[in-house]
Design a protein around this motif. Sequence first.
Motif, PDB file in Angstrom:
ATOM      1  N   UNK A  46       0.837  -1.207   0.000  1.00 42.72           N
ATOM      2  CA  UNK A  46       0.000   0.000   0.000  1.00 42.72           C
ATOM      3  C   UNK A  46       0.869   1.252   0.000  1.00 42.72           C
ATOM      4  N   UNK A  47       2.028   1.178   0.663  1.00 39.51           N
ATOM      5  CA  UNK A  47       2.952   2.316   0.656  1.00 39.51           C
ATOM      6  C   UNK A  47       3.470   2.578  -0.756  1.00 39.51           C
ATOM      7  N   UNK A  48       3.705   1.515  -1.528  1.00 34.41           N
ATOM      8  CA  UNK A  48       4.139   1.695  -2.910  1.00 34.41           C
ATOM      9  C   UNK A  48       3.055   2.384  -3.729  1.00 34.41           C
ATOM     10  N   UNK A  49       1.811   2.055  -3.430  1.00 35.75           N
ATOM     11  CA  UNK A  49       0.708   2.758  -4.085  1.00 35.75           C
ATOM     12  C   UNK A  49       0.714   4.230  -3.706  1.00 35.75           C
ATOM     13  N   UNK A  50       0.972   4.505  -2.442  1.00 36.12           N
ATOM     14  CA  UNK A  50       1.033   5.901  -2.012  1.00 36.12           C
ATOM     15  C   UNK A  50       2.218   6.621  -2.649  1.00 36.12           C
ATOM     16  N   UNK A  51       3.295   5.889  -2.918  1.00 31.11           N
ATOM     17  CA  UNK A  51       4.428   6.488  -3.613  1.00 31.11           C
ATOM     18  C   UNK A  51       4.013   6.938  -5.010  1.00 31.11           C
ATOM     19  N   UNK A  52       3.292   6.084  -5.715  1.00 33.37           N
ATOM     20  CA  UNK A  52       2.843   6.463  -7.058  1.00 33.37           C
ATOM     21  C   UNK A  52       1.797   7.574  -6.992  1.00 33.37           C
ATOM     22  N   UNK A  53       0.979   7.564  -5.922  1.00 36.11           N
ATOM     23  CA  UNK A  53       0.050   8.679  -5.726  1.00 36.11           C
ATOM     24  C   UNK A  53       0.823   9.991  -5.589  1.00 36.11           C
ATOM     25  N   UNK A  54       1.896   9.931  -4.801  1.00 41.46           N
ATOM     26  CA  UNK A  54       2.714  11.128  -4.585  1.00 41.46           C
ATOM     27  C   UNK A  54       3.344  11.600  -5.885  1.00 41.46           C
ATOM     28  N   UNK A  55       3.835  10.651  -6.674  1.00 41.38           N
ATOM     29  CA  UNK A  55       4.436  11.005  -7.966  1.00 41.38           C
ATOM     30  C   UNK A  55       3.391  11.649  -8.870  1.00 41.38           C
ATOM     31  N   UNK A 123      -2.059   1.575  11.389  1.00 39.41           N
ATOM     32  CA  UNK A 123      -1.458   2.287  10.252  1.00 39.41           C
ATOM     33  C   UNK A 123      -2.439   2.309   9.077  1.00 39.41           C
ATOM     34  N   UNK A 124      -3.127   1.186   8.838  1.00 42.16           N
ATOM     35  CA  UNK A 124      -4.075   1.113   7.725  1.00 42.16           C
ATOM     36  C   UNK A 124      -5.252   2.068   7.923  1.00 42.16           C
ATOM     37  N   UNK A 125      -5.738   2.189   9.146  1.00 37.88           N
ATOM     38  CA  UNK A 125      -6.840   3.117   9.438  1.00 37.88           C
ATOM     39  C   UNK A 125      -6.390   4.556   9.195  1.00 37.88           C
ATOM     40  N   UNK A 155      -5.451   7.653  -5.843  1.00 39.49           N
ATOM     41  CA  UNK A 155      -5.820   7.816  -4.438  1.00 39.49           C
ATOM     42  C   UNK A 155      -7.061   6.984  -4.122  1.00 39.49           C
ATOM     43  N   UNK A 156      -8.004   6.958  -5.072  1.00 38.16           N
ATOM     44  CA  UNK A 156      -9.223   6.153  -4.888  1.00 38.16           C
ATOM     45  C   UNK A 156      -8.880   4.675  -4.754  1.00 38.16           C
ATOM     46  N   UNK A 157      -8.019   4.177  -5.630  1.00 36.25           N
ATOM     47  CA  UNK A 157      -7.612   2.778  -5.571  1.00 36.25           C
ATOM     48  C   UNK A 157      -6.835   2.499  -4.288  1.00 36.25           C
ATOM     49  N   UNK A 158      -6.016   3.462  -3.870  1.00 35.22           N
ATOM     50  CA  UNK A 158      -5.262   3.277  -2.642  1.00 35.22           C
ATOM     51  C   UNK A 158      -6.181   3.260  -1.431  1.00 35.22           C
ATOM     52  N   UNK A 159      -7.285   4.006  -1.512  1.00 30.49           N
ATOM     53  CA  UNK A 159      -8.281   3.964  -0.447  1.00 30.49           C
ATOM     54  C   UNK A 159      -8.856   2.556  -0.308  1.00 30.49           C
ATOM     55  N   UNK A 160      -9.133   1.905  -1.462  1.00 33.59           N
ATOM     56  CA  UNK A 160      -9.602   0.521  -1.428  1.00 33.59           C
ATOM     57  C   UNK A 160      -8.533  -0.395  -0.856  1.00 33.59           C
ATOM     58  N   UNK A 161      -7.273  -0.088  -1.189  1.00 32.43           N
ATOM     59  CA  UNK A 161      -6.177  -0.874  -0.641  1.00 32.43           C
ATOM     60  C   UNK A 161      -6.101  -0.762   0.871  1.00 32.43           C
ATOM     61  N   UNK A 162      -6.318   0.451   1.389  1.00 36.15           N
ATOM     62  CA  UNK A 162      -6.307   0.635   2.846  1.00 36.15           C
ATOM     63  C   UNK A 162      -7.437  -0.145   3.505  1.00 36.15           C
ATOM     64  N   UNK A 163      -8.607  -0.144   2.863  1.00 35.49           N
ATOM     65  CA  UNK A 163      -9.728  -0.933   3.386  1.00 35.49           C
ATOM     66  C   UNK A 163      -9.384  -2.418   3.410  1.00 35.49           C
ATOM     67  N   UNK A 164      -8.734  -2.884   2.337  1.00 32.79           N
ATOM     68  CA  UNK A 164      -8.344  -4.291   2.271  1.00 32.79           C
ATOM     69  C   UNK A 164      -7.361  -4.650   3.378  1.00 32.79           C
ATOM     70  N   UNK A 165      -6.414  -3.753   3.649  1.00 38.32           N
ATOM     71  CA  UNK A 165      -5.436  -4.010   4.712  1.00 38.32           C
ATOM     72  C   UNK A 165      -6.124  -4.049   6.070  1.00 38.32           C
ATOM     73  N   UNK A 166      -7.092  -3.169   6.280  1.00 34.66           N
ATOM     74  CA  UNK A 166      -7.847  -3.167   7.545  1.00 34.66           C
ATOM     75  C   UNK A 166      -8.568  -4.490   7.729  1.00 34.66           C
TER      76      UNK A 166
END
Length: 297
Positions: A46-55, A123-125, A155-166
Amino acid sequence: MAHDHQHDISKLPETRLTIAFALTAGFMLVEVLGGWLTGSLALISDAMHMLTDSIALLLALIAIYAGRKAADLLRTYGYARFEVLAAAANALILLAVAIYILYAAIKRIGSDSDIQTLGMLLVAVAGLIVNLVSMRLLSKAKDESLNVKGAYLEVWADMLGSLAVIIGAIIIWNTGWQWVDSVLAVLIGFMVFPRTWVLLKECLNLLLEGVPSHMDVQEIEQLITETEGVASVHDLHLWALTQNKPMLTAHVVLKEGFASDRVRLAIEQRISQSFATLKHTTLQMEYADNSENEHLH
Protein backbone atom coordinates in the motif's frame (compact mmCIF):
# COMPACT_ATOMS: atom_id res chain seq x y z
CA MET A 1 -12.02 30.77 -35.63
CA ALA A 2 -12.96 30.61 -31.98
CA HIS A 3 -10.10 31.28 -29.56
CA ASP A 4 -9.52 30.24 -25.98
CA HIS A 5 -5.91 30.81 -25.05
CA GLN A 6 -6.36 30.14 -21.34
CA HIS A 7 -4.92 26.73 -20.54
CA ASP A 8 -7.43 24.88 -18.38
CA ILE A 9 -4.62 23.30 -16.41
CA SER A 10 -3.63 26.75 -15.10
CA LYS A 11 -6.97 27.03 -13.31
CA LEU A 12 -6.42 23.97 -11.15
CA PRO A 13 -6.13 24.50 -7.39
CA GLU A 14 -2.41 24.31 -6.55
CA THR A 15 -3.11 24.69 -2.83
CA ARG A 16 -5.29 21.60 -2.74
CA LEU A 17 -2.83 19.63 -4.84
CA THR A 18 0.05 20.71 -2.62
CA ILE A 19 -1.78 19.69 0.56
CA ALA A 20 -2.78 16.35 -0.98
CA PHE A 21 0.83 15.77 -2.08
CA ALA A 22 2.22 16.60 1.39
CA LEU A 23 -0.29 14.31 3.12
CA THR A 24 0.23 11.42 0.71
CA ALA A 25 4.03 11.62 0.55
CA GLY A 26 4.32 12.04 4.31
CA PHE A 27 2.09 9.10 5.12
CA MET A 28 3.81 6.95 2.50
CA LEU A 29 6.92 7.12 4.69
CA VAL A 30 4.79 6.21 7.72
CA GLU A 31 3.44 3.14 5.91
CA VAL A 32 6.91 2.00 4.86
CA LEU A 33 8.08 2.29 8.46
CA GLY A 34 4.88 0.65 9.71
CA GLY A 35 5.20 -2.22 7.25
CA TRP A 36 8.82 -2.80 8.27
CA LEU A 37 8.04 -2.72 12.01
CA THR A 38 4.91 -4.90 11.79
CA GLY A 39 6.25 -7.28 9.13
CA SER A 40 3.26 -6.58 6.87
CA LEU A 41 3.95 -6.84 3.13
CA ALA A 42 0.41 -5.58 2.49
CA LEU A 43 1.28 -2.30 4.23
CA ILE A 44 4.46 -1.97 2.19
CA SER A 45 2.45 -2.74 -0.95
CA ASP A 46 0.00 0.00 0.00
CA ALA A 47 2.95 2.32 0.66
CA MET A 48 4.14 1.70 -2.91
CA HIS A 49 0.71 2.76 -4.09
CA MET A 50 1.03 5.90 -2.01
CA LEU A 51 4.43 6.49 -3.61
CA THR A 52 2.84 6.46 -7.06
CA ASP A 53 0.05 8.68 -5.73
CA SER A 54 2.71 11.13 -4.58
CA ILE A 55 4.44 11.01 -7.97
CA ALA A 56 1.11 11.62 -9.71
CA LEU A 57 0.35 14.63 -7.53
CA LEU A 58 3.87 16.01 -7.98
CA LEU A 59 3.61 15.60 -11.77
CA ALA A 60 0.24 17.35 -11.70
CA LEU A 61 1.80 20.32 -9.90
CA ILE A 62 4.71 20.40 -12.35
CA ALA A 63 2.28 20.20 -15.26
CA ILE A 64 0.32 23.20 -13.94
CA TYR A 65 3.40 25.41 -13.89
CA ALA A 66 4.65 24.09 -17.23
CA GLY A 67 1.22 24.66 -18.78
CA ARG A 68 1.36 28.31 -17.77
CA LYS A 69 4.54 28.99 -19.72
CA ALA A 70 3.76 31.25 -22.63
CA ALA A 71 3.85 30.00 -26.21
CA ASP A 72 6.98 30.83 -28.17
CA LEU A 73 8.29 30.54 -31.72
CA LEU A 74 9.27 26.92 -31.19
CA ARG A 75 6.17 25.82 -29.25
CA THR A 76 3.22 27.78 -30.58
CA TYR A 77 0.78 25.84 -28.40
CA GLY A 78 2.82 26.47 -25.28
CA TYR A 79 3.58 23.66 -22.84
CA ALA A 80 0.07 22.42 -22.05
CA ARG A 81 0.81 19.02 -23.64
CA PHE A 82 3.35 18.40 -20.86
CA GLU A 83 0.38 17.33 -18.75
CA VAL A 84 -0.21 14.36 -21.07
CA LEU A 85 3.46 13.37 -21.07
CA ALA A 86 3.53 13.52 -17.27
CA ALA A 87 0.41 11.37 -17.00
CA ALA A 88 1.87 8.80 -19.41
CA ALA A 89 5.11 8.67 -17.41
CA ASN A 90 3.11 8.18 -14.23
CA ALA A 91 1.18 5.27 -15.77
CA LEU A 92 4.42 3.53 -16.75
CA ILE A 93 5.89 4.04 -13.26
CA LEU A 94 2.70 2.68 -11.73
CA LEU A 95 2.91 -0.41 -13.93
CA ALA A 96 6.52 -1.09 -12.92
CA VAL A 97 5.72 -0.76 -9.20
CA ALA A 98 2.75 -3.12 -9.53
CA ILE A 99 4.90 -5.80 -11.16
CA TYR A 100 7.45 -5.51 -8.36
CA ILE A 101 4.77 -5.79 -5.66
CA LEU A 102 3.32 -8.91 -7.30
CA TYR A 103 6.77 -10.49 -7.51
CA ALA A 104 7.58 -9.79 -3.83
CA ALA A 105 4.17 -10.99 -2.63
CA ILE A 106 4.18 -14.24 -4.62
CA LYS A 107 7.73 -14.97 -3.45
CA ARG A 108 6.64 -14.55 0.17
CA ILE A 109 3.52 -16.77 0.04
CA GLY A 110 4.18 -19.95 1.98
CA SER A 111 7.03 -18.52 4.01
CA ASP A 112 6.84 -18.05 7.77
CA SER A 113 6.16 -14.53 8.97
CA ASP A 114 5.28 -12.83 12.23
CA ILE A 115 2.93 -9.93 11.58
CA GLN A 116 2.01 -7.41 14.29
CA THR A 117 -1.68 -7.08 13.46
CA LEU A 118 -2.52 -4.24 15.87
CA GLY A 119 0.14 -1.97 14.41
CA MET A 120 -0.88 -3.05 10.91
CA LEU A 121 -4.49 -2.15 11.67
CA LEU A 122 -3.69 1.27 13.17
CA VAL A 123 -1.46 2.29 10.25
CA ALA A 124 -4.07 1.11 7.73
CA VAL A 125 -6.84 3.12 9.44
CA ALA A 126 -4.67 6.23 9.41
CA GLY A 127 -3.92 5.60 5.73
CA LEU A 128 -7.62 5.35 4.97
CA ILE A 129 -8.21 8.75 6.59
CA VAL A 130 -5.39 10.32 4.55
CA ASN A 131 -6.82 8.84 1.34
CA LEU A 132 -10.30 10.18 2.06
CA VAL A 133 -8.93 13.66 2.76
CA SER A 134 -6.88 13.62 -0.46
CA MET A 135 -9.87 12.43 -2.50
CA ARG A 136 -11.92 15.28 -1.09
CA LEU A 137 -9.24 17.79 -2.06
CA LEU A 138 -9.00 16.46 -5.63
CA SER A 139 -12.67 15.71 -6.36
CA LYS A 140 -13.58 19.10 -7.88
CA ALA A 141 -10.59 19.23 -10.24
CA LYS A 142 -10.48 15.60 -11.41
CA ASP A 143 -12.62 16.25 -14.52
CA GLU A 144 -10.59 19.27 -15.63
CA SER A 145 -7.16 17.68 -15.99
CA LEU A 146 -5.92 14.31 -17.16
CA ASN A 147 -3.11 14.43 -14.63
CA VAL A 148 -5.38 15.26 -11.69
CA LYS A 149 -7.80 12.58 -12.88
CA GLY A 150 -4.94 10.08 -12.82
CA ALA A 151 -3.92 11.19 -9.34
CA TYR A 152 -7.52 10.99 -8.11
CA LEU A 153 -7.95 7.46 -9.48
CA GLU A 154 -4.75 6.37 -7.78
CA VAL A 155 -5.82 7.82 -4.44
CA TRP A 156 -9.22 6.15 -4.89
CA ALA A 157 -7.61 2.78 -5.57
CA ASP A 158 -5.26 3.28 -2.64
CA MET A 159 -8.28 3.96 -0.45
CA LEU A 160 -9.60 0.52 -1.43
CA GLY A 161 -6.18 -0.87 -0.64
CA SER A 162 -6.31 0.64 2.85
CA LEU A 163 -9.73 -0.93 3.39
CA ALA A 164 -8.34 -4.29 2.27
CA VAL A 165 -5.44 -4.01 4.71
CA ILE A 166 -7.85 -3.17 7.55
CA ILE A 167 -9.98 -6.22 6.75
CA GLY A 168 -6.86 -8.37 6.44
CA ALA A 169 -5.51 -7.21 9.78
CA ILE A 170 -8.81 -8.09 11.46
CA ILE A 171 -8.81 -11.55 9.82
CA ILE A 172 -5.21 -12.27 10.86
CA TRP A 173 -5.91 -11.01 14.37
CA ASN A 174 -8.86 -13.37 14.78
CA THR A 175 -7.61 -16.43 12.87
CA GLY A 176 -3.83 -16.26 12.88
CA TRP A 177 -3.72 -16.81 9.11
CA GLN A 178 -0.49 -15.03 8.29
CA TRP A 179 -0.75 -15.89 4.57
CA VAL A 180 -3.65 -13.43 4.27
CA ASP A 181 -1.12 -10.59 4.30
CA SER A 182 0.67 -11.90 1.17
CA VAL A 183 -2.62 -12.56 -0.62
CA LEU A 184 -3.71 -8.99 0.13
CA ALA A 185 -0.43 -7.66 -1.24
CA VAL A 186 -1.07 -9.57 -4.50
CA LEU A 187 -4.66 -8.29 -4.72
CA ILE A 188 -3.57 -4.71 -4.07
CA GLY A 189 -0.93 -5.10 -6.77
CA PHE A 190 -3.51 -6.35 -9.28
CA MET A 191 -5.72 -3.34 -8.58
CA VAL A 192 -3.29 -1.12 -10.44
CA PHE A 193 -3.48 -2.79 -13.85
CA PRO A 194 -6.99 -1.77 -15.07
CA ARG A 195 -6.61 1.89 -14.08
CA THR A 196 -3.09 2.02 -15.50
CA TRP A 197 -4.36 0.71 -18.83
CA VAL A 198 -7.22 3.24 -18.96
CA LEU A 199 -4.91 6.15 -18.18
CA LEU A 200 -2.18 5.01 -20.58
CA LYS A 201 -4.70 4.39 -23.38
CA GLU A 202 -6.12 7.89 -23.00
CA CYS A 203 -2.63 9.42 -22.99
CA LEU A 204 -1.61 7.53 -26.14
CA ASN A 205 -4.80 8.63 -27.89
CA LEU A 206 -4.00 12.27 -27.14
CA LEU A 207 -0.35 11.94 -28.16
CA LEU A 208 -1.38 10.28 -31.45
CA GLU A 209 -3.79 13.18 -32.14
CA GLY A 210 -6.74 10.80 -31.87
CA VAL A 211 -10.37 11.87 -31.64
CA PRO A 212 -11.24 12.65 -27.97
CA SER A 213 -13.06 9.72 -26.38
CA HIS A 214 -16.11 11.82 -25.50
CA MET A 215 -16.59 13.23 -29.03
CA ASP A 216 -17.86 11.83 -32.35
CA VAL A 217 -16.23 13.14 -35.53
CA GLN A 218 -19.12 11.91 -37.71
CA GLU A 219 -21.59 13.85 -35.57
CA ILE A 220 -19.57 17.03 -36.00
CA GLU A 221 -19.25 16.46 -39.76
CA GLN A 222 -23.02 16.03 -40.01
CA LEU A 223 -23.57 19.16 -37.92
CA ILE A 224 -21.42 21.18 -40.35
CA THR A 225 -22.94 19.77 -43.55
CA GLU A 226 -26.47 20.43 -42.29
CA THR A 227 -25.69 24.13 -41.80
CA GLU A 228 -27.43 26.34 -44.35
CA GLY A 229 -25.12 27.31 -47.18
CA VAL A 230 -22.74 24.35 -46.83
CA ALA A 231 -22.30 22.09 -49.85
CA SER A 232 -19.79 19.70 -48.29
CA VAL A 233 -16.90 19.42 -45.86
CA HIS A 234 -13.53 17.69 -46.25
CA ASP A 235 -10.13 17.45 -44.53
CA LEU A 236 -11.89 17.49 -41.17
CA HIS A 237 -9.56 16.82 -38.24
CA LEU A 238 -10.59 16.57 -34.60
CA TRP A 239 -8.02 16.12 -31.83
CA ALA A 240 -7.15 17.49 -28.40
CA LEU A 241 -4.16 19.36 -27.05
CA THR A 242 -5.08 18.20 -23.54
CA GLN A 243 -8.07 16.29 -22.21
CA ASN A 244 -10.17 19.43 -21.84
CA LYS A 245 -8.91 21.34 -24.90
CA PRO A 246 -10.26 19.74 -28.12
CA MET A 247 -9.49 21.34 -31.48
CA LEU A 248 -11.08 21.21 -34.93
CA THR A 249 -9.90 22.10 -38.42
CA ALA A 250 -11.92 21.62 -41.62
CA HIS A 251 -12.35 22.78 -45.21
CA VAL A 252 -15.94 23.86 -45.81
CA VAL A 253 -17.26 24.06 -49.38
CA LEU A 254 -19.96 26.72 -49.77
CA LYS A 255 -22.97 26.83 -52.01
CA GLU A 256 -23.10 29.70 -54.49
CA GLY A 257 -24.70 32.86 -53.18
CA PHE A 258 -23.78 32.36 -49.50
CA ALA A 259 -21.35 34.66 -47.71
CA SER A 260 -18.45 32.81 -46.10
CA ASP A 261 -18.44 34.89 -42.88
CA ARG A 262 -22.13 34.28 -42.29
CA VAL A 263 -21.84 30.53 -42.82
CA ARG A 264 -18.73 30.31 -40.67
CA LEU A 265 -20.40 32.06 -37.76
CA ALA A 266 -23.43 29.78 -38.12
CA ILE A 267 -21.20 26.69 -38.00
CA GLU A 268 -19.30 27.89 -34.95
CA GLN A 269 -22.55 28.70 -33.16
CA ARG A 270 -23.94 25.22 -33.83
CA ILE A 271 -20.68 23.62 -32.68
CA SER A 272 -20.59 25.63 -29.45
CA GLN A 273 -24.20 24.69 -28.69
CA SER A 274 -23.58 20.96 -29.16
CA PHE A 275 -19.99 20.73 -27.88
CA ALA A 276 -19.34 23.24 -25.11
CA THR A 277 -15.65 22.34 -24.73
CA LEU A 278 -14.86 22.70 -28.44
CA LYS A 279 -13.85 26.36 -28.44
CA HIS A 280 -10.84 26.23 -30.76
CA THR A 281 -11.92 25.82 -34.41
CA THR A 282 -10.15 26.70 -37.65
CA LEU A 283 -12.41 26.68 -40.72
CA GLN A 284 -11.20 27.23 -44.27
CA MET A 285 -14.14 28.44 -46.36
CA GLU A 286 -14.04 27.78 -50.11
CA TYR A 287 -16.36 27.64 -53.11
CA ALA A 288 -16.68 24.62 -55.33
CA ASP A 289 -14.88 26.30 -58.24
CA ASN A 290 -12.10 27.55 -55.90
CA SER A 291 -12.71 31.08 -57.23
CA GLU A 292 -12.73 32.41 -53.69
CA ASN A 293 -10.92 31.08 -50.65
CA GLU A 294 -10.93 32.59 -47.27
CA HIS A 295 -8.71 31.45 -44.42
CA LEU A 296 -10.07 32.23 -40.99
CA HIS A 297 -7.71 32.17 -38.09
